[in-house]
Design a protein around this motif. Structure first.
Motif, PDB file in Angstrom:
ATOM      1  N   LEU A   1       0.826  -1.205   0.000  1.00  0.00           N
ATOM      2  CA  LEU A   1       0.000   0.000   0.000  1.00  0.00           C
ATOM      3  C   LEU A   1       0.862   1.257   0.000  1.00  0.00           C
ATOM      4  N   THR A   2       1.881   1.285   0.839  1.00  0.00           N
ATOM      5  CA  THR A   2       2.772   2.441   0.909  1.00  0.00           C
ATOM      6  C   THR A   2       3.510   2.645  -0.408  1.00  0.00           C
ATOM      7  N   MET A   3       3.974   1.570  -1.005  1.00  0.00           N
ATOM      8  CA  MET A   3       4.674   1.670  -2.288  1.00  0.00           C
ATOM      9  C   MET A   3       3.765   2.269  -3.362  1.00  0.00           C
ATOM     10  N   LEU A   4       2.520   1.831  -3.396  1.00  0.00           N
ATOM     11  CA  LEU A   4       1.605   2.314  -4.426  1.00  0.00           C
ATOM     12  C   LEU A   4       1.207   3.769  -4.207  1.00  0.00           C
ATOM     13  N   VAL A   5       0.942   4.124  -2.973  1.00  0.00           N
ATOM     14  CA  VAL A   5       0.447   5.475  -2.678  1.00  0.00           C
ATOM     15  C   VAL A   5       1.565   6.513  -2.740  1.00  0.00           C
ATOM     16  N   ASP A   6       2.769   6.142  -2.320  1.00  0.00           N
ATOM     17  CA  ASP A   6       3.854   7.125  -2.221  1.00  0.00           C
ATOM     18  C   ASP A   6       4.881   7.051  -3.344  1.00  0.00           C
ATOM     19  N   ASP A   7       4.858   5.982  -4.141  1.00  0.00           N
ATOM     20  CA  ASP A   7       5.891   5.805  -5.153  1.00  0.00           C
ATOM     21  C   ASP A   7       5.278   5.613  -6.543  1.00  0.00           C
ATOM     22  N   LEU A   8       4.736   4.433  -6.798  1.00  0.00           N
ATOM     23  CA  LEU A   8       4.193   4.168  -8.132  1.00  0.00           C
ATOM     24  C   LEU A   8       3.012   5.078  -8.461  1.00  0.00           C
ATOM     25  N   GLY A   9       2.140   5.310  -7.488  1.00  0.00           N
ATOM     26  CA  GLY A   9       0.963   6.136  -7.731  1.00  0.00           C
ATOM     27  C   GLY A   9       1.291   7.542  -8.211  1.00  0.00           C
ATOM     28  N   PRO A  10       2.138   8.289  -7.516  1.00  0.00           N
ATOM     29  CA  PRO A  10       2.472   9.640  -7.989  1.00  0.00           C
ATOM     30  C   PRO A  10       3.115   9.638  -9.371  1.00  0.00           C
ATOM     31  N   TRP A  11       4.014   8.687  -9.632  1.00  0.00           N
ATOM     32  CA  TRP A  11       4.594   8.612 -10.974  1.00  0.00           C
ATOM     33  C   TRP A  11       3.515   8.340 -12.014  1.00  0.00           C
ATOM     34  N   LEU A  12       2.611   7.402 -11.724  1.00  0.00           N
ATOM     35  CA  LEU A  12       1.567   7.028 -12.661  1.00  0.00           C
ATOM     36  C   LEU A  12       0.634   8.206 -12.937  1.00  0.00           C
ATOM     37  N   ALA A  13       0.278   8.948 -11.901  1.00  0.00           N
ATOM     38  CA  ALA A  13      -0.598  10.108 -12.074  1.00  0.00           C
ATOM     39  C   ALA A  13       0.051  11.156 -12.977  1.00  0.00           C
ATOM     40  N   ALA A  14       1.335  11.425 -12.766  1.00  0.00           N
ATOM     41  CA  ALA A  14       2.043  12.414 -13.582  1.00  0.00           C
ATOM     42  C   ALA A  14       2.175  11.947 -15.026  1.00  0.00           C
ATOM     43  N   GLU A  15       2.513  10.682 -15.219  1.00  0.00           N
ATOM     44  CA  GLU A  15       2.644  10.143 -16.572  1.00  0.00           C
ATOM     45  C   GLU A  15       1.303  10.149 -17.295  1.00  0.00           C
ATOM     46  N   TYR A  16       0.260   9.831 -16.566  1.00  0.00           N
ATOM     47  CA  TYR A  16      -1.086   9.813 -17.146  1.00  0.00           C
ATOM     48  C   TYR A  16      -1.478  11.196 -17.667  1.00  0.00           C
ATOM     49  N   THR A  17      -1.242  12.205 -16.837  1.00  0.00           N
ATOM     50  CA  THR A  17      -1.565  13.570 -17.248  1.00  0.00           C
ATOM     51  C   THR A  17      -0.744  13.983 -18.458  1.00  0.00           C
ATOM     52  N   ALA A  18       0.523  13.596 -18.479  1.00  0.00           N
ATOM     53  CA  ALA A  18       1.379  13.951 -19.611  1.00  0.00           C
ATOM     54  C   ALA A  18       0.910  13.290 -20.905  1.00  0.00           C
ATOM     55  N   VAL A  19       0.397  12.073 -20.808  1.00  0.00           N
ATOM     56  CA  VAL A  19      -0.003  11.328 -22.002  1.00  0.00           C
ATOM     57  C   VAL A  19      -1.422  11.660 -22.434  1.00  0.00           C
ATOM     58  N   HIS A  20      -2.364  11.720 -21.470  1.00  0.00           N
ATOM     59  CA  HIS A  20      -3.784  11.839 -21.833  1.00  0.00           C
ATOM     60  C   HIS A  20      -4.452  13.121 -21.350  1.00  0.00           C
ATOM     61  N   GLY A  21      -3.821  13.863 -20.428  1.00  0.00           N
ATOM     62  CA  GLY A  21      -4.461  15.042 -19.877  1.00  0.00           C
ATOM     63  C   GLY A  21      -5.279  14.693 -18.642  1.00  0.00           C
ATOM     64  N   GLU A  22      -5.852  15.725 -18.024  1.00  0.00           N
ATOM     65  CA  GLU A  22      -6.618  15.540 -16.795  1.00  0.00           C
ATOM     66  C   GLU A  22      -8.092  15.340 -17.100  1.00  0.00           C
TER      67      GLU A  22
END
Length: 269
Positions: free
Chosen positions: A243-264
């Motif tokens: 849970l900590t890995m997803l919320v504090d590590d993979l999740g923030p990276w994924l959110a930023a990459e998602y916005t860069a690729v598809h927008g908000e």
């Protein structure tokens, strides 16, 4: 006919579930749900009811899988509607050992058919929900392809969920609380990882393992963590480290990459 990529012969996302695929042990549960929804809400409130998730996909496991329902109401849901849905959830969950939890989503038909929800809740009803009662709203919705627009509107708001998950993780004191949050986070992260690559992959799947593998093909440097998220979601483990890995590590990276690729995702009130 549905292709291996979850598309129909014309390249649109095929509706993924049907009552014909429902495993036999769940038939009594679904039958009871149908009767009780009709009795509790009646034609004055209920436009239509739908089943979604592993049961109509045919992958549900007795004693492990949950029962997921969506009710489309003629009006926007009220507190009384929610109370009736809560009572329905509790009664079905207590009576049927085949299911481990019952969830009922409530929406007004105006919301489900709105332009704002066309590529989120509308797509969800048209492609991921199986009709159970009433007139199918899918007849009033378009057909969908695995586009960047669909990706943006389904999961383009992961960044908004991360602070809420951190707060819930900090407040969780029991295994039950931790297990529920871990299930929510793992499933959401894997599905967001899949929709990130969905337009390039060129299809649709709700299978968590297949979703993680589709993501891994385009982001191999994050593949192991996404596979771990999928595995944890399937086992329903209460794992604070994951849970900590997803919320504090993979999740923030994924959110930023998602916005860069598809927008908000378009803002909701």
């Amino acid at each position: 006919m549905t292709t291996a990529q979850g598309l129909d012969a014309d390249g649109f996302i095929a509706r993924e579930g049907s009552l014909a695929r429902m495993p036999a042990p769940f038939a009594p549960v679904v039958g009871a749900a149908r009767e009780r929804i009709a009795g509790a809400f009646g034609p004055d409130r209920l436009h239509s009811a739908y089943l979604y998730g592993s049961i109509p996909r045919g992958t549900a496991v007795p004693g492990v899988s949950d029962l997921d329902l969506l009710l489309a109401l003629h009006h926007e849901p009220t507190a009384a509607d929610r109370a009736d849905a809560d009572a329905l959830e509790a009664a079905l969950d207590a009576e049927f050992a085949q299911v481990d939890g019952v969830g009922v989503l409530l929406f007004g038909t105006r919301t489900l058919l709105s332009e704002l929800e066309r590529h989120d809740l509308g797509w969800f009803v048209a492609c991921l929900c199986t009709p159970l009662l009433g007139a199918d709203l899918a007849a009033r919705l378009p057909r969908y392809r695995p586009t960047s627009l669909l990706a943006r509107e389904t999961n383009g708001d992961l960044a908004l969920a991360l602070p809420r998950w951190r707060e819930r993780a900090a407040a969780a004191t029991t295994d039950a609380e931790l297990r529920a949050l871990t299930r929510t986070v793992t499933r959401r992260v894997v599905r967001t990882g899949f929709t990130l690559v969905m337009p390039r992959w060129g299809g649709w799947t709700s299978d968590l393992t297949a979703s993680a593998e589709a993501f891994a093909a385009y982001y191999p440097e994050h593949a192991d963590r996404m596979r771990l998220a999928a595995a944890t979601a399937r086992t329903r483990a209460a794992d604070r480290d994951v849970l900590t890995m997803l919320v504090d590590d993979l999740g923030p990276w994924l959110a930023a990459e998602y916005t860069a690729v598809h927008g908000e995702k378009a803002p909701r009130s």
